[in-house]
Design a protein around this motif. Sequence first.
Motif, PDB file in Angstrom:
ATOM      1  N   GLU A  45     -44.093   4.208   4.403  1.00 54.86           N
ATOM      2  CA  GLU A  45     -42.628   4.218   4.690  1.00 54.86           C
ATOM      3  C   GLU A  45     -41.968   5.037   3.833  1.00 54.86           C
ATOM      4  OE1 GLU A  45     -42.518  -0.255   7.275  1.00 54.86           O
ATOM      5  OE2 GLU A  45     -42.006   0.017   5.034  1.00 54.86           O
ATOM      6  N   ASN A  46     -42.242   4.722   2.617  1.00 58.37           N
ATOM      7  CA  ASN A  46     -41.312   5.755   1.488  1.00 58.37           C
ATOM      8  C   ASN A  46     -41.366   7.148   1.793  1.00 58.37           C
ATOM      9  OD1 ASN A  46     -40.431   4.419  -1.323  1.00 58.37           O
ATOM     10  ND2 ASN A  46     -41.703   3.085  -0.515  1.00 58.37           N
ATOM     11  N   VAL A  47     -42.662   7.673   2.023  1.00 49.11           N
ATOM     12  CA  VAL A  47     -43.032   9.228   2.126  1.00 49.11           C
ATOM     13  C   VAL A  47     -42.244   9.604   3.632  1.00 49.11           C
ATOM     14  CG1 VAL A  47     -44.523  10.948   2.421  1.00 49.11           C
ATOM     15  CG2 VAL A  47     -44.947   9.023   0.870  1.00 49.11           C
ATOM     16  N   VAL A  48     -42.487   8.648   4.583  1.00 50.67           N
ATOM     17  CA  VAL A  48     -41.585   8.973   5.865  1.00 50.67           C
ATOM     18  C   VAL A  48     -40.160   9.182   5.688  1.00 50.67           C
ATOM     19  CG1 VAL A  48     -41.202   8.015   8.056  1.00 50.67           C
ATOM     20  CG2 VAL A  48     -43.611   7.989   7.296  1.00 50.67           C
ATOM     21  N   THR A  49     -39.616   8.363   5.103  1.00 51.02           N
ATOM     22  CA  THR A  49     -38.208   8.544   4.807  1.00 51.02           C
ATOM     23  C   THR A  49     -37.646   9.626   4.384  1.00 51.02           C
ATOM     24  OG1 THR A  49     -38.100   6.041   4.277  1.00 51.02           O
ATOM     25  CG2 THR A  49     -36.259   7.322   3.523  1.00 51.02           C
TER      26      THR A  49
ATOM     27  N   ARG B 231     -43.397  11.523  -2.395  1.00 47.02           N
ATOM     28  CA  ARG B 231     -42.262  11.245  -1.498  1.00 47.02           C
ATOM     29  C   ARG B 231     -41.521  12.310  -1.819  1.00 47.02           C
ATOM     30  NH1 ARG B 231     -37.930   6.581  -2.959  1.00 47.02           N
ATOM     31  NH2 ARG B 231     -37.983   7.598  -4.675  1.00 47.02           N
ATOM     32  N   ALA B 232     -41.388  12.914  -2.891  1.00 45.80           N
ATOM     33  CA  ALA B 232     -40.768  14.326  -3.404  1.00 45.80           C
ATOM     34  C   ALA B 232     -41.203  15.297  -2.391  1.00 45.80           C
ATOM     35  CB  ALA B 232     -40.718  14.691  -4.744  1.00 45.80           C
ATOM     36  N   LEU B 233     -42.677  15.423  -2.400  1.00 44.03           N
ATOM     37  CA  LEU B 233     -43.320  16.499  -1.571  1.00 44.03           C
ATOM     38  C   LEU B 233     -42.911  16.614  -0.192  1.00 44.03           C
ATOM     39  CD1 LEU B 233     -46.759  16.441  -3.265  1.00 44.03           C
ATOM     40  CD2 LEU B 233     -44.982  18.288  -3.566  1.00 44.03           C
TER      41      LEU B 233
ATOM     42  N   PHE C 113     -38.440   2.776  -2.829  1.00 49.05           N
ATOM     43  CA  PHE C 113     -38.071   1.639  -1.972  1.00 49.05           C
ATOM     44  C   PHE C 113     -38.992   0.616  -2.181  1.00 49.05           C
ATOM     45  CE2 PHE C 113     -36.261   5.622  -0.085  1.00 49.05           C
ATOM     46  CZ  PHE C 113     -34.975   5.472  -0.450  1.00 49.05           C
ATOM     47  N   SER C 114     -38.644  -0.464  -3.006  1.00 47.71           N
ATOM     48  CA  SER C 114     -39.749  -1.211  -3.574  1.00 47.71           C
ATOM     49  C   SER C 114     -40.476  -2.071  -2.505  1.00 47.71           C
ATOM     50  CB  SER C 114     -39.300  -2.128  -4.704  1.00 47.71           C
ATOM     51  OG  SER C 114     -38.049  -2.784  -4.264  1.00 47.71           O
TER      52      SER C 114
END
Length: 253
Positions: A95-99, A162-164, A88-89
């Motif tokens: 925020e990317n990881v929280v999502t 983010r995957a983790l 999410f650029s």
Amino acid sequence: MLAVNNVSMHFGGLVALNEVSMTVKDGEIRGLIGPNGSGKTTMINVITGFYSPTKGTVEMDGQVISGKTPNAVAKAGLCRTFQNINLFSEMTALENVVTAASTHQTANLASAVFKTKALKDQEKQCYDRARELLDFVGLAGKEEIKATNLPYGQQRLLEIARALATDPKLLLLDEPVAGMNEQESDEAANLVHKLRENGKTILLIEHHMKFVMSLCDTLTVLNYGKVIAEGTPSEIQNNEDVISIYLGKKRGK
């Protein structure tokens, strides 16, 4: 942990995969390699639910996941990164990881409307977990930087964080060092070692042979949609069929 059972994938008259079988054991780093057009991307998309196979099944811990949606596959414990960066650029790294971490939230609509303590506790847990993961992949201090403003190599690391955050049993890394320089590739290799040490099972798809050979326990080689070889890195490096497809000739010819 993962079993691909006689999977075929047809696109009209094109046979992209032809009765492919492969397993990934708990705690293993399994490599999937092959030249361009060998079927690796199709294989990934079948495993992760983007394609439903024409024939055969994919199982995760003994349960069939082929034919399920990508989010259902992720909930079953398999999460992936992408060959082309897919962040999410305009969101920050945090925020990317929280999502992704929020997929484990159990709060319902009422708690969201009334901002209950349970919801606030879960949100705090998501942010705490996201910060831990950013630190784990080497992005501590980058939390408030927009994803698009991170250097290329760090965007790759952010995808892994983010995957983790979905807490996968099996992590599928699709060309994680594509476009990286040698130093960035070495840092990524160190991260994969850390993932293994922390109990993660990994399916690794990569063209960078030094990276693959230094990390993988076992390799599966595809060519024209078929498995042509399986074995340890040493066995694969000395396999005449593999040498032929990469060099276009038999060794010594």
